[in-house]
Structure formats: C-alpha cells, structure tokens
Design a protein around this motif. Structure first.
Motif, mmCIF file in Angstrom:
data_model
loop_
_atom_site.group_PDB
_atom_site.id
_atom_site.type_symbol
_atom_site.label_atom_id
_atom_site.label_comp_id
_atom_site.label_asym_id
_atom_site.label_seq_id
_atom_site.Cartn_x
_atom_site.Cartn_y
_atom_site.Cartn_z
ATOM 1 N N VAL A 211 11.004 -0.903 -12.439
ATOM 2 C CA VAL A 211 10.661 -1.108 -13.854
ATOM 3 C C VAL A 211 10.156 -2.525 -14.068
ATOM 4 C CG1 VAL A 211 11.599 -1.257 -16.192
ATOM 5 C CG2 VAL A 211 12.224 0.674 -14.708
ATOM 6 N N GLU A 212 10.834 -3.523 -13.453
ATOM 7 C CA GLU A 212 10.414 -4.921 -13.615
ATOM 8 C C GLU A 212 9.013 -5.133 -13.022
ATOM 9 O OE1 GLU A 212 11.866 -9.420 -12.285
ATOM 10 O OE2 GLU A 212 13.135 -7.662 -11.912
ATOM 11 N N ALA A 213 8.740 -4.523 -11.855
ATOM 12 C CA ALA A 213 7.424 -4.687 -11.222
ATOM 13 C C ALA A 213 6.334 -4.001 -12.030
ATOM 14 C CB ALA A 213 7.450 -4.112 -9.798
ATOM 15 N N GLY B 136 9.990 4.142 -4.146
ATOM 16 C CA GLY B 136 9.219 2.915 -3.933
ATOM 17 C C GLY B 136 8.085 2.826 -4.925
ATOM 18 N N LEU B 137 7.329 1.721 -4.838
ATOM 19 C CA LEU B 137 6.232 1.477 -5.776
ATOM 20 C C LEU B 137 5.023 0.930 -5.025
ATOM 21 C CD1 LEU B 137 5.068 1.207 -8.682
ATOM 22 C CD2 LEU B 137 5.994 -1.123 -8.698
ATOM 23 N N THR B 138 3.868 1.607 -5.223
ATOM 24 C CA THR B 138 2.583 1.120 -4.721
ATOM 25 C C THR B 138 1.657 0.918 -5.912
ATOM 26 O OG1 THR B 138 2.776 2.229 -2.591
ATOM 27 C CG2 THR B 138 0.558 1.671 -3.308
ATOM 28 N N VAL B 139 0.950 -0.214 -5.927
ATOM 29 C CA VAL B 139 0.037 -0.546 -7.037
ATOM 30 C C VAL B 139 -1.330 -0.876 -6.446
ATOM 31 C CG1 VAL B 139 -0.341 -2.039 -9.040
ATOM 32 C CG2 VAL B 139 2.004 -1.452 -8.348
ATOM 33 N N ILE C 291 7.265 -2.229 -3.460
ATOM 34 C CA ILE C 291 8.673 -1.908 -3.168
ATOM 35 C C ILE C 291 8.692 -0.687 -2.254
ATOM 36 C CG2 ILE C 291 10.892 -1.186 -4.156
ATOM 37 C CD1 ILE C 291 9.998 -2.585 -6.764
ATOM 38 N N PRO C 292 9.235 -0.812 -1.028
ATOM 39 C CA PRO C 292 9.338 0.359 -0.147
ATOM 40 C C PRO C 292 10.378 1.329 -0.689
ATOM 41 C CG PRO C 292 10.482 -1.508 0.804
ATOM 42 C CD PRO C 292 9.800 -2.040 -0.427
ATOM 43 N N PRO C 293 10.308 2.607 -0.302
ATOM 44 C CA PRO C 293 11.236 3.611 -0.844
ATOM 45 C C PRO C 293 12.669 3.356 -0.341
ATOM 46 C CG PRO C 293 9.847 4.562 0.859
ATOM 47 C CD PRO C 293 9.307 3.214 0.588
#
Length: 733
Positions: free
Chosen positions: A99-101, A69-72, A88-90
C-alpha cells in the motif's frame, strides 16, 4: 495509453478470509501501471488516485498468510519501454509495504504492459507452479509486444496460467479487443469499469472467482530430433514417461509419444538403440496441449576414408573407405570452407576402392564419407590439389576455314578439347577432342581475323592454355555463262580452297546462305557442271564454304524460258499402252506421265522416261475416265506440256465348267484385251488369287483347281491395277 495492472500469478488464487483456505493460498504479484496517462481524471479525480484507493481497500481483505508482491512500470523514466521494476517480491505480510509503495507512485513514462506481465510471471516461476494474472488497464499496449501472442506463449509454456482483465475507463475498440484476447487466450475473465465503484466491484468479482471444475486431461506429443535443429528421428527409440506418482510409460519402442495427461509435473526420457545415447526432460502440464522435443546428440556411425595426400587438379584418384554403406552414401571431395558436402562424388555402392575426380582448381580440399542420412559427414581426410599444366602450339600459317594441325600437351582428361575462340571469351567456335591425339586437326573459322587457340579442360570448362593467332583470308571467285536455258547444266569455273564440303550452288538473289536450289561439290574440280532451276529469272551462282555455309563469291546468271510439246490420242482403252510423240529439253529425269485431271503435277499414275526417245510407250490407267498426259521436267517436276485423253472401258468374257474336283484342272475359254501380264485366275470371293494362268497362253487355257473344296470364282484380271473385269462361279468339291 495508460494502464493499471493487477497481476496475481499463482497456482490457484482465491482471496478469502477463512482459515480453512489458508493452505490453498499461493504467491501472487500485483502489477501496477505507473505511466503518464494515469494522471487522466474521472469525475475530477486522477485515475492513479482512484487506483491507489481501490487497491488499498482490496489488499485489506487479503488473509495474513497471502504471499503478495508488487511490480510497477512507467514510474521512473519517460519514453522507456524497459522501465519495469519488481519493487516488492512475493512474500507473506507485505500488505502495508505494498500500500505504501502504491501510494508513492508518480506516473511518468510509457506502457510496456505485456512485458510487465511476462516479468511478473517469470518472477513467480509460472512454468513450475499455477499462475493467475489480474490485469486492470485503461488503454492499449504502447510498446512492441503483442498481448495476444504473449498470452498464448504464457499459456502454452506454463503449468496453469490464467489472466483476468478489467478495462478501466476504455473507449478504444482495439484496446478492448486486445484485453479480451489476453483473457480468453488464457481462460480468464474480462470485465469493464468506468467509475471508482465499478472498478472496485470488478476487482472484487475477479479476486473471488467461482470454484473451478476438475480440468480435463490434455494431449501430450513428444518426439526426438537428431542433434540441434536436426531432423526428426522416426525409428530405433525407447521411451519412458514418469510422474511423481510413478511410471506412466515404460520402455515403449515407438517413433514418438502421444498420450493424455492431467495437470502436473512429469519427466520424459528417450534412448536411441543405435548408440545407446539417452536424454530426459522435465516439463509441466497445464490446461493446453503440450509438445515436447528431446534433442539427442547427432548420430554419426563409424567410418574411415583414405586417399593420397596430393593430386593434380582434375585428375582421378583412388579412395579406399569403410563405413555403413547405406543406400545413397557417397565419397566426395569438398571445399572445407563451404557448407556444400561435395564438389565431385561417387557412390559407395561401387565398392571399397573408388575412382574420384579432383576439383579443377588447385587448393586445399577434403575427402569425405557423406552419409545419405541428412548428408552427415562421417569421416574426412585433407588433400592438396596441385596445379595442372597444358600448352598449345599452332602452325605459322592459318588460312580462314582451313583444317590445321595443333600440337598440344596437357592432362588429356575425358572430354578435354583443343578449340578456337574469339579473343578473351570462352565460347568455342570449333573444337576437337584431345582423345584423338597430338597434333589435333582443328578447323579454323571461315572469317579472317584475330582468334585464340585454347586447351579447355572439360571439368568446369576451365581454360588451361591460350595462344592468340591471326587467321588470314583466301582468294575466292566463280564465273559462268551470262544466260542459259531453265533446267540445263552449265559449266562453272571457280577459285577457292576446295575444303571438304565446299560447294558451288545456284540460289535466288538475296536468299539466305543456306537456301540454294541446286549444288555441286567443289571436289568435282573446276570447271564443274551445275543444274539451273526450271523457273526462268535472274539467279546467282555462289561459292559456299562448307563450314557454316558462308558465301565467299557470287556471279549472276539469267535463266531463260524452255518449252515442250507432246501428241497423244484423244481416246484409248483402259489399261492399254499408247505411244506419245514429244519434243522437249530431255533433261536427266524428265518423264511423260498420265494423271487425273485435277491432281497436282507431282501426283501421277504411270510414267515413262524421255530418255527412251520419241515416240515412247505409256500405259494408261485400268479405270475408264478423263485423264491428262504431261511432260514433267527435272527434279522439280515442272509441267512443260499437256494433252487430255479419255480412257474407255474394256470388257472380257469367261466360259468355264460350273464345278470341278479339288486339286484337278479345268479348261477356260475367254475373250478380253489380253494386255501383257493379264491372267485368268481362280480365288475365293473377296480373297486373293490362288491359281492362275497368263492370257498370253491363248484361249482356251488350262488352270489348276485349288485343293480345298468350297465356293470360288474364275476371274479375268488385268495387269493394270490388278482390275477384275469378268468373273464366273466355280464349285470345288
């Protein structure tokens, strides 16, 4: 400062392409710093661009089944430490979306680095599964949390939490120390990188760690508490501990649990025997020692309390109770609006029917059974405390310093008093206990003025009644002769109330009220005799009120010098009695003394009162030497005259048989001073006389022999100081 964070929180994060490791893949989160300083450049390229390229290449190496996932943070708002978003959750197959995010991030805000890591850990359920964090940072935490403290908390509460850290283009020593602490507190790895290539290498090293050794067991400590935030329970507990594989501890009757456990999930439970309450807790064991606290419902043994519904303030009521009656348990009355367990109390050990004093103020209260076990309240009953009344009625005439009778009504509780006070104060001047009945005899202040007569209840010193009064003044005077000889008695006329303990005194002018030289009680009447000081000078005669020793009237008097003379022989034998001719005031208690030449006037060896007339007999000391004869006047023992005298030696002789039968008699021929009280005695050497006969019986004289055989001596013993002036040996057979 700006950071790039790559946080992978997993049970064991191993990035490897082989299918054989697919079952070991775990869920992970990439945490990316989107704060404003990521626009900073390295070799002409923005750090955000470098990070986007490196992350893109790294993600290509992840296996298809990797949940990621992704945290920003800091990517949406300026100056907002709460700008953290899990985009994005894992999940599996999110590489392209991540990659896009990442490539769409436009840095804007602050750097809540620590909160972002905590946010990601919670999203991955780090307390239930293994968790690993990879952090890439270019600076220091800019929001509130302490990275070190947060890392310790995550490590302690997680199943298996690890943070790996890469410092990207870092020049601040404090920032490096924070990052190193974050890694080391969680058992992770710390790396630095200053270029795109170094960042790529560092991430590759961290993302493919060496196989971990089998972890050692960690320590578990578990105990139970009595209610929320209550005390620790140390007895009467039964413990059980289980894991998915089976029972570890069963029905353990101990105060607490102390054992070693491997990583994994466990369930612990505790039963309190006293009330059969039980509680259990599920927890995980990671790489650090674990402490588990189980909260049992607060234990309250059965108890009852029964008392009247109402009672007068300050009164004592009877309370009946039942309960555990443990050492220190008590029955109390308390204010239900406060946290204090009592205002007044008595211990249950005094029996099932107790006396309990009510509060001094009226109002709504509670009767309570209070356990010694952390002051738990086991039973209550409401009680209404009603007002208590009292009154005082003073007489119309109130002379200063007088004792007057005060009529009163009131509860007459133990130590209640009727008192006189300054207006508007609670400070007692004089008082008398109500236990002595009504009317109460109360002594008024010595100074005229405005006062209050009060009824004061002993509990909390509450004033139940006040009556203002005026204390009136009295006439005082003293008069005597203008002058008189030192030490003489003079007649003093006086006017005053003649209260008990009032005195007429003589004192130095200006001396404190309580410092006087001699006195006579006014109860002796007017006029009365007063003894003057022996030291000449000006003094004052005072009327002193017995209460507080207040001086009410004075008159001055001149004390004149007095003299004396004496005539004594220049020499005389030791222990003899001589005649002294003398002249002097012959005051009561005057004496003629003999003393050592260097001794003070109050120290003397022998004396005779002048009341015996002149000449008088004076016995000299038993030891020869130089002495002085003095005339000492009055209780002050002032020396008015003296004469030196030499005391000469005296001798004696003894003629007695050398031996005698025990219990028999011997005849002794002697010579000596034959002073009154002199004796011929027999005694052991160094011992007291055992038998004797007075020298007044003549020479020779007969003496009884001691009944016990042994070595003795015959002695001539002077009556003066029991001095032995001659001896002869005697064997008793």
């Amino acid at each position: 400062m700006i950071r790039l964070l790559l946080a992978v929180v997993t049970a064991l994060f191993v990035i490897a392409p082989s299918a054989s490791t697919a079952q070991e893949q775990s869920r992970a989160i990439l945490v990316l710093d989107g704060s404003g300083s990521m626009w900073g450049q390295i070799d002409g390229t923005a750090k955000i661009s470098i990070a986007q390229d490196v992350v893109g290449e790294l993600i290509k190496t992840l296996p298809d089944n990797q949940e990621l996932g992704l945290t920003v943070y800091g990517h949406r708002r300026k100056g907002d430490c709460s700008d953290i978003e899990t985009i994005i959750p894992p999940e599996v197959d999110q590489r392209g979306a991540i990659v896009e995010a990442v490539n769409s991030i436009k840095p804007k805000g602050k750097t809540p680095m620590t909160d972002a890591v905590i946010n990601a850990a919670e999203a991955l359920r780090y307390t239930e599964e293994k968790a690993t964090v990879i952090l890439v940072s270019d600076g220091i935490e800019t929001c509130n949390p302490d990275p070190c403290a947060a890392a310790r908390a995550l490590e302690e509460s997680g199943v298996d939490f690890t943070a790996h850290v890469v410092g990207f283009n870092i020049g601040d020593p404090e920032a490096i120390a924070q990052m190193r602490c974050l890694a080391e507190e969680t058992g992770g790895t710390f790396r630095t990188a200053d270029t795109a290539a170094e960042l790529s290498t560092a991430l590759a090293v961290i993302a493919t760690p060496a196989p971990e050794p089998e972890p050692d067991p960690v320590s578990l400590r578990a105990h139970a508490i009595d209610g929320r935030n209550g005390p620790r329970i140390t007895e009467g507990l039964i413990w059980n501990l289980t894991s998915p594989d089976g029972t570890i501890l069963e029905n353990q009757a101990v105060a607490d649990i102390r054992t070693e456990l491997d990583r994994g999930e466990y369930v612990i439970s505790v039963l309190r025997i006293a009330d059969e309450e039980t509680v259990e807790k599920r927890f995980g064991i990671g790489s650090v020692d674990k402490q588990v606290v189980l909260e049992l419902p607060e234990f309250r043994p059965s108890a009852t309390i029964e008392g009247p519904a109402t009672a007068i303030a300050g009164s004592t009521i009877q309370v009946r109770w039942s309960g555990p009656d443990q050492k220190g348990d008590l029955i109390s009355v308390a204010d239900p609006e406060t946290s204090s367990p009592w205002i007044n109390y008595t211990y249950t050990k005094h029996g099932p029917l107790l006396d309990l004093m009510m509060p001094s103020e009226e109002g709504a209260y509670e009767l309570r059974y209070v356990s010694s076990d952390h002051r738990k309240v086991l039973a209550t009953q409401t009680i209404t405390v009603t007002p208590v009344e009292a009154s005082v009625t003073p007489p119309d005439t109130l002379p200063a310093g007088a004792s007057v009778l005060i009529d009163w009504r009131g509860p007459d509780y133990k130590s209640d008093v009727i008192a006189v006070t300054e207006p508007g104060t609670d400070q007692l001047i004089n008082y008398v206990y109500t236990k002595h009945g009504s009317p109460a005899e109360l002594m008024l202040p010595p100074d005229p003025g405005d006062y209050e007569i009060v009824y004061r209840m002993s509990q909390k010193n509450r004033m139940l009644a006040r009556v203002p009064v005026t204390v009136t003044g009295l006439q005082y005077s003293v008069s005597g002769p203008a002058s008189a000889p030192a030490g003489s008695d003079v007649q003093v006329d006086w006017i005053g109330p003649d209260y008990r303990s009032d005195i007429i005194a003589v004192a130095e002018i200006g001396a404190d009220n309580r410092k006087y030289l001699s006195y006579t009680y006014t109860k002796q009447g007017s006029p009365l005799d007063l003894t003057l000081p022996l030291k000449p000078g000006r003094y004052e005669i005072r009327y002193i009120l017995g209460q507080d020793r207040v001086v009410q009237a004075t008159t001055e008097i001149e004390v004149t010098e007095i003299g004396a003379s004496l005539t004594a022989p220049e020499t005389a034998p030791a222990g003899s009695t001589i005649q002294i001719d003398w002249q002097g005031p012959d005051y009561k208690g005057d004496i003629i003394v003999v003393s050592k030449t260097d001794e003070p006037d109050r120290s003397y060896l022998n004396y005779s009162y002048t009341k015996s007339g002149t000449p008088l007999d004076l016995t000299l000391p038993a030891l020869p030497g130089d002495y002085v004869v003095k005339y000492l006047a009055g209780t002050e023992r002032k020396s008015l005259a003296k004469s030196e005298i030499t005391v000469t030696e005296v001798t004696a002789t003894l003629s007695a048989p050398p031996s005698a039968s025990a219990g028999g008699k011997i005849e002794v021929i002697w010579s000596g001073p034959d002073y009154r009280g002199d004796i011929i005695a027999i005694g052991g050497p160094g011992e007291n006389d055992q038998t004797y006969s007075y020298t007044k019986n003549g020479s020779p004289l007969t003496i009884n022999v001691p009944g016990k055989p042994g070595s003795y001596e015959v002695r001539y013993v002077m009556s003066a100081d029991r001095r032995v002036i001659a001896t002869a040996p005697l064997a008793v057979r």
